[in-house]
Design a protein around this motif. Structure first.
Motif, PDB file in Angstrom:
ATOM      1  N   ASP A 126       0.834  -1.201   0.000  1.00  0.00           N
ATOM      2  CA  ASP A 126       0.000   0.000   0.000  1.00  0.00           C
ATOM      3  C   ASP A 126       0.872   1.256   0.000  1.00  0.00           C
ATOM      4  OD1 ASP A 126      -2.650   1.339   0.277  1.00  0.00           O
ATOM      5  OD2 ASP A 126      -1.783   2.007   2.167  1.00  0.00           O
ATOM      6  N   VAL A 127       1.958   1.241   0.787  1.00  0.00           N
ATOM      7  CA  VAL A 127       2.877   2.381   0.832  1.00  0.00           C
ATOM      8  C   VAL A 127       3.475   2.632  -0.549  1.00  0.00           C
ATOM      9  CG1 VAL A 127       5.126   3.153   1.694  1.00  0.00           C
ATOM     10  CG2 VAL A 127       3.443   2.197   3.280  1.00  0.00           C
ATOM     11  N   ILE A 128       3.916   1.574  -1.217  1.00  0.00           N
ATOM     12  CA  ILE A 128       4.540   1.719  -2.535  1.00  0.00           C
ATOM     13  C   ILE A 128       3.548   2.258  -3.553  1.00  0.00           C
ATOM     14  CG2 ILE A 128       5.625   0.468  -4.448  1.00  0.00           C
ATOM     15  CD1 ILE A 128       6.764  -1.464  -2.294  1.00  0.00           C
ATOM     16  N   SER A 129       2.341   1.690  -3.572  1.00  0.00           N
ATOM     17  CA  SER A 129       1.346   2.130  -4.560  1.00  0.00           C
ATOM     18  C   SER A 129       0.877   3.555  -4.289  1.00  0.00           C
ATOM     19  CB  SER A 129       0.144   1.181  -4.564  1.00  0.00           C
ATOM     20  OG  SER A 129      -0.548   1.239  -3.329  1.00  0.00           O
ATOM     21  N   ARG A 130       0.864   3.954  -3.019  1.00  0.00           N
ATOM     22  CA  ARG A 130       0.340   5.272  -2.663  1.00  0.00           C
ATOM     23  C   ARG A 130       1.385   6.372  -2.798  1.00  0.00           C
ATOM     24  NH1 ARG A 130      -2.958   5.987   2.890  1.00  0.00           N
ATOM     25  NH2 ARG A 130      -4.156   4.408   1.770  1.00  0.00           N
ATOM     26  N   TYR A 131       2.634   6.083  -2.440  1.00  0.00           N
ATOM     27  CA  TYR A 131       3.618   7.157  -2.328  1.00  0.00           C
ATOM     28  C   TYR A 131       4.768   7.110  -3.337  1.00  0.00           C
ATOM     29  CZ  TYR A 131       1.190   8.072   2.050  1.00  0.00           C
ATOM     30  OH  TYR A 131       0.234   8.353   2.987  1.00  0.00           O
ATOM     31  N   LEU A 132       4.982   5.968  -3.981  1.00  0.00           N
ATOM     32  CA  LEU A 132       6.020   5.900  -4.993  1.00  0.00           C
ATOM     33  C   LEU A 132       5.380   5.935  -6.376  1.00  0.00           C
ATOM     34  CD1 LEU A 132       8.501   3.285  -3.454  1.00  0.00           C
ATOM     35  CD2 LEU A 132       8.387   5.772  -3.138  1.00  0.00           C
ATOM     36  N   LEU A 133       6.197   6.173  -7.385  1.00  0.00           N
ATOM     37  CA  LEU A 133       5.682   6.304  -8.751  1.00  0.00           C
ATOM     38  C   LEU A 133       6.176   5.152  -9.625  1.00  0.00           C
ATOM     39  CD1 LEU A 133       6.316  10.116  -9.208  1.00  0.00           C
ATOM     40  CD2 LEU A 133       4.074   9.008  -9.196  1.00  0.00           C
ATOM     41  N   PRO A 134       5.370   4.744 -10.615  1.00  0.00           N
ATOM     42  CA  PRO A 134       5.855   3.746 -11.572  1.00  0.00           C
ATOM     43  C   PRO A 134       7.190   4.197 -12.166  1.00  0.00           C
ATOM     44  CG  PRO A 134       3.513   4.126 -11.888  1.00  0.00           C
ATOM     45  CD  PRO A 134       3.976   5.156 -10.903  1.00  0.00           C
ATOM     46  N   THR A 135       8.187   3.338 -12.041  1.00  0.00           N
ATOM     47  CA  THR A 135       9.546   3.661 -12.486  1.00  0.00           C
ATOM     48  C   THR A 135      10.138   2.425 -13.135  1.00  0.00           C
ATOM     49  OG1 THR A 135       9.763   5.156 -10.578  1.00  0.00           O
ATOM     50  CG2 THR A 135      11.778   4.596 -11.766  1.00  0.00           C
ATOM     51  N   TYR A 136      10.694   2.589 -14.332  1.00  0.00           N
ATOM     52  CA  TYR A 136      11.156   1.426 -15.098  1.00  0.00           C
ATOM     53  C   TYR A 136      12.561   1.658 -15.666  1.00  0.00           C
ATOM     54  CZ  TYR A 136       6.158   0.302 -14.986  1.00  0.00           C
ATOM     55  OH  TYR A 136       4.878   0.029 -14.577  1.00  0.00           O
ATOM     56  N   PHE A 137      13.174   0.542 -16.080  1.00  0.00           N
ATOM     57  CA  PHE A 137      14.475   0.600 -16.729  1.00  0.00           C
ATOM     58  C   PHE A 137      14.341   0.944 -18.216  1.00  0.00           C
ATOM     59  CE2 PHE A 137      15.206  -2.335 -13.133  1.00  0.00           C
ATOM     60  CZ  PHE A 137      16.236  -1.645 -12.493  1.00  0.00           C
ATOM     61  N   SER A 138      13.103   0.985 -18.706  1.00  0.00           N
ATOM     62  CA  SER A 138      12.822   1.310 -20.102  1.00  0.00           C
ATOM     63  C   SER A 138      11.673   2.310 -20.165  1.00  0.00           C
ATOM     64  CB  SER A 138      12.433   0.037 -20.873  1.00  0.00           C
ATOM     65  OG  SER A 138      11.809   0.348 -22.102  1.00  0.00           O
ATOM     66  N   ALA A 139      11.678   3.144 -21.199  1.00  0.00           N
ATOM     67  CA  ALA A 139      10.588   4.118 -21.373  1.00  0.00           C
ATOM     68  C   ALA A 139       9.355   3.495 -22.013  1.00  0.00           C
ATOM     69  CB  ALA A 139      11.086   5.284 -22.226  1.00  0.00           C
ATOM     70  N   GLU A 140       9.455   2.254 -22.432  1.00  0.00           N
ATOM     71  CA  GLU A 140       8.396   1.628 -23.210  1.00  0.00           C
ATOM     72  C   GLU A 140       7.012   1.674 -22.557  1.00  0.00           C
ATOM     73  OE1 GLU A 140       7.560  -2.539 -25.667  1.00  0.00           O
ATOM     74  OE2 GLU A 140       9.261  -2.379 -24.303  1.00  0.00           O
ATOM     75  N   PRO A 141       6.868   1.383 -21.239  1.00  0.00           N
ATOM     76  CA  PRO A 141       5.521   1.421 -20.645  1.00  0.00           C
ATOM     77  C   PRO A 141       4.846   2.780 -20.798  1.00  0.00           C
ATOM     78  CG  PRO A 141       7.055   0.309 -19.183  1.00  0.00           C
ATOM     79  CD  PRO A 141       7.876   0.927 -20.263  1.00  0.00           C
ATOM     80  N   PRO A 178      23.473   5.991 -18.107  1.00  0.00           N
ATOM     81  CA  PRO A 178      22.213   5.260 -18.298  1.00  0.00           C
ATOM     82  C   PRO A 178      21.083   5.954 -17.543  1.00  0.00           C
ATOM     83  CG  PRO A 178      23.991   3.790 -17.629  1.00  0.00           C
ATOM     84  CD  PRO A 178      24.502   5.176 -17.455  1.00  0.00           C
ATOM     85  N   LYS A 179      19.854   5.716 -17.957  1.00  0.00           N
ATOM     86  CA  LYS A 179      18.724   6.407 -17.352  1.00  0.00           C
ATOM     87  C   LYS A 179      17.637   5.436 -16.905  1.00  0.00           C
ATOM     88  CE  LYS A 179      19.084  10.937 -19.587  1.00  0.00           C
ATOM     89  NZ  LYS A 179      20.542  10.916 -19.651  1.00  0.00           N
ATOM     90  N   ILE A 180      16.865   5.890 -15.934  1.00  0.00           N
ATOM     91  CA  ILE A 180      15.613   5.223 -15.565  1.00  0.00           C
ATOM     92  C   ILE A 180      14.487   6.158 -15.978  1.00  0.00           C
ATOM     93  CG2 ILE A 180      16.524   3.748 -13.754  1.00  0.00           C
ATOM     94  CD1 ILE A 180      14.550   6.821 -12.792  1.00  0.00           C
ATOM     95  N   TYR A 181      13.258   5.618 -16.003  1.00  0.00           N
ATOM     96  CA  TYR A 181      12.111   6.369 -16.525  1.00  0.00           C
ATOM     97  C   TYR A 181      10.985   6.302 -15.500  1.00  0.00           C
ATOM     98  CZ  TYR A 181      15.094   5.754 -20.516  1.00  0.00           C
ATOM     99  OH  TYR A 181      16.192   5.750 -21.329  1.00  0.00           O
ATOM    100  N   GLN A 182      10.505   7.474 -15.093  1.00  0.00           N
ATOM    101  CA  GLN A 182       9.533   7.570 -14.006  1.00  0.00           C
ATOM    102  C   GLN A 182       8.333   8.392 -14.463  1.00  0.00           C
ATOM    103  OE1 GLN A 182      10.297  10.235 -10.439  1.00  0.00           O
ATOM    104  NE2 GLN A 182      10.610   8.240  -9.483  1.00  0.00           N
ATOM    105  N   GLN A 183       7.159   7.957 -14.042  1.00  0.00           N
ATOM    106  CA  GLN A 183       5.946   8.711 -14.396  1.00  0.00           C
ATOM    107  C   GLN A 183       6.051  10.139 -13.899  1.00  0.00           C
ATOM    108  OE1 GLN A 183       2.218   6.791 -13.414  1.00  0.00           O
ATOM    109  NE2 GLN A 183       1.141   8.732 -13.356  1.00  0.00           N
TER     110      GLN A 183
END
Length: 471
Positions: free
Chosen positions: A308-323, A396-401
Motif C-alpha cells: 500500500d505504501v509503494i502504490s500510494r507514495y512511490l511512482l511507476p519507475t522502469y528501466f525502459s521508457a516503453e511502458p 544510463p537512465k531510468i524512466y519515471q511517471q
C-alpha cells in the motif's frame, strides 16, 4: 497554489550576524539562494509526510537488504549501475538508518516521493538551523518549525553508527571531510561535526584534498590515522579517483580499508545502492512481481501494508521508457547518478522529444509541459561546465511517471518569481527530522530558491480547505 508568508525584512537585514555564520552560502552563483519567506504546510500534511517518509525509508532499507543478500553482482552492475569496484563494500551489511533526504511532490493526487538522496545529502543547516531563525522572525504564534528535532536526530544517528563501529573494533575520534574550499559542502560537513561532538565524541575536520592514503595500511591526515570518517563526497566519484603523481588508485585503496574492517565510513558504503536512481526502478519491479518472490527467495518480500505504501507514495519507475511510450503517458528520464537536476529530462510520452527541445508553435502554452528548463549552461558555459553536463547526460537512465508540481510565488531581489515547489524531507535514523522546501523550475536545479518550511497550527478542516487552492 502553495501559501508563502513573506517576512517584513530585506535579505540583507536577515542574513547577517549569526544567520550569515550559519548559512554563509545564502547567495550562490551570483544570486540569492535563501529568501526571507516561509513555505506554509498544514498540520495534516506534515503528519502524512512523517508517516509516509518513514514508511518509504523502511521500504528502501528492506529492498537494500534484499539486493545485498539475493541479487547477483550482474544486477548491481547493470541494473543499478554500481561500479564493480564498489560492489564488494556495498554488499557489507552495516546498520540501517542514516542521514538521507527524500524529495517529494505534493499535488492533487497526494504526496509522491520522486527520489531519495541517501549518500551525500545537503541542505542540512538550512533545515536544522536557518528554519528556526526565520520562523522566529515571523513573530506569529500559529507558526511552528517542523525541523525542530533535527539536531537531536543527527546526534542519535551518530551514536548508533559509532556504537556499531565500536563493536567492530573501530573506535576513537571521528574525522569529517569535504572539499575545504567548497563553502556549501564544508558548512554542511562542519554542522554535522558539531552535532557529533555534542553527542560526546572527539572530532576533527580534514579537507578532502589533505587526506593521504597508504594502500593496505591506513588513511591519514597530517600523520594522524583515521579509523572513522564522515565524508561529503559521492562514492561514484571516489571509486575513480587516482593520485596524479603516484598513480595510486585512491578510491580502490580506501574501499579496501573498508572491506578489511580498518575504516568505518558514514554514510556506510551500502547507501550507494539506494543512491542509484536504478534502485527506484528495482523497487517498482519487485512491487509488480511481489507474488513471484517466494519462487525466487522462499518468502514474499512485501506485506500488504508495504504494498500500500509503494502504490500510494512511490511512482511507476522502469528501466525502459516503453511502458510510458506505449500508453502516451508523460514521464521523466533520470540519469542514474544525476544530482541537482543534471541529467534529467521531462518527456511527452509517445514522442522522442525532450520538453524544451521540440517545436512549440502549436502547443497550448498553459497546459504544455514543453517549456525551457532552467539550466546553468544556458549562457556563458565553460569547457568544464560542458564536461560536467556531458558526464550526467551520457549516463544510463531510468524512466519515471511524471506528476505535476505545485506552484508557488515568492518575492526575490529580482522581483516576484513563480516557480514549482519540491519538498525535501530529511529522514535520519529512520525518523523524519526536517523539511527542505525549494522553489525552482520543473526540474529542480541548484539555482532553485530555499524558502524555509513552517507549519500553521490551529487550522480547522474548513480553513485548510479554503487555504489550499490548487491550480
Amino acid at each position: 497554489m502553495r501559501q508563502v508568508v513573506q517576512l517584513p525584512f530585506s535579505h540583507e537585514e536577515v542574513f547577517q550576524g549569526e544567520t550569515e555564520q550559519q548559512i554563509p552560502y545564502h547567495r550562490m552563483y551570483g544570486k540569492q539562494y535563501c529568501v526571507p519567506a516561509l513555505t506554509v504546510y498544514s498540520p495534516s500534511e506534515v503528519q502524512e509526510l512523517r508517516a509516509a517518509a518513514e514508511a518509504v525509508d523502511g521500504i528502501y532499507c528492506k529492498v537494500m537488504r534484499f539486493i545485498q543478500q539475493y541479487m547477483p553482482d550482474s544486477f548491481l552492475d547493470h541494473q543499478l549501475g554500481i561500479h564493480p569496484g564498489l560492489i564488494p563494500a556495498a554488499r557489507m551489511e552495516m546498520v540501517t538508518g542514516g542521514i538521507t533526504r527524500q524529495d517529494w511532490i505534493i499535488g492533487e493526487a497526494g504526496p509522491k516521493c520522486i527520489e531519495n538522496n541517501t549518500d551525500t545529502p545537503t541542505g542540512i543547516p538550512e533545515a536544522a538551523a536557518l528554519e528556526n531563525i526565520l520562523v522566529g522572525l515571523a513573530e506569529d504564534a500559529t507558526l511552528t518549525a517542523p525541523s525542530a528535532e533535527m539536531d537531536t536526530r543527527i546526534r542519535e544517528c551518530f551514536r548508533i553508527w559509532l556504537e556499531f563501529y565500536a563493536e567492530q573494533g573501530l573506535k576513537g575520534s571521528v574525522t569529517f571531510t569535504s572539499f575545504g574550499k567548497h563553502v556549501e559542502d564544508r558548512t554542511n560537513t562542519e554542522y554535522l561535526m558539531k552535532r557529533c561532538q555534542e553527542a560526546g565524541y572527539e572530532v576533527f575536520y580534514a579537507p578532502l584534498e589533505e587526506l593521504e592514503i597508504v594502500p593496505g595500511e591506513a588513511l591519514y591526515h597530517q600523520g594522524r590515522e583515521i579509523n572513522l570518517l564522515y565524508r561529503l563526497y559521492p562514492l561514484e566519484y571516489l571509486i575513480d579517483d587516482r593520485d596524479e603523481t603516484t598513480g595510486v588508485e585512491i578510491g580502490v585503496a580506501l574501499l579496501d580499508l573498508v572491506r578489511e574492517g580498518r575504516l568505518g565510513l558514514m554514510n556506510p558504503v551500502q547507501h550507494v545502492l539506494m543512491q542509484s536512481k536504478g534502485f527506484m526502478a528495482a523497487i517498482w519491479s519487485l512491487y509488480e512481481r511481489n507474488e513471484q518472490t517466494p519462487d525466487y527467495c522462499g518468502f514474499t518480500l512485501f506485506d500488504e501494508a508495504e504494498m500500500d505504501v509503494i502504490s500510494r507514495y512511490l511512482l511507476p519507475t522502469y528501466f525502459s521508457a516503453e511502458p510510458f511510450e506505449l500508453n502516451a503517458i508523460p514521464y521523466v528520464a533520470k540519469s542514474y547518478w544525476g544530482r541537482e537536476g543534471r541529467g534529467t529530462l521531462l518527456l511527452d510520452g509517445g514522442t522522442d522529444n525532450a520538453f524544451g527541445k521540440q517545436d512549440t508553435e502549436e502547443q497550448d502554452t498553459e497546459h504544455s509541459l514543453n517549456e525551457v528548463l532552467e539550466s546553468n549552461l544556458a549562457s556563458g558555459a565553460t569547457d568544464e561546465d560542458e564536461e560536467i553536463a556531458a558526464y550526467y547526460e551520457n549516463q544510463p537512465k531510468i524512466y519515471q511517471q511524471l506528476v505535476p508540481m505545485e506552484q508557488a510565488v515568492i518575492e526575490t531581489e529580482d522581483g516576484a518569481y513563480s516557480g514549482y515547489l519540491l519538498t525535501g524531507v530529511f529522514v535520519i535514523g529512520g525518523r523524519l527530522a526536517g523539511v527542505l522546501p525549494r522553489v525552482g523550475e520543473k526540474v529542480t536545479g541548484d539555482m532553485a530558491y530555499y524558502c524555509a518550511a513552517t507549519v500553521r497550527e490551529r487550522m480547522n478542516d474548513e480553513e485548510e480547505k479554503e487555504w489550499r487552492i490548487w491550480d
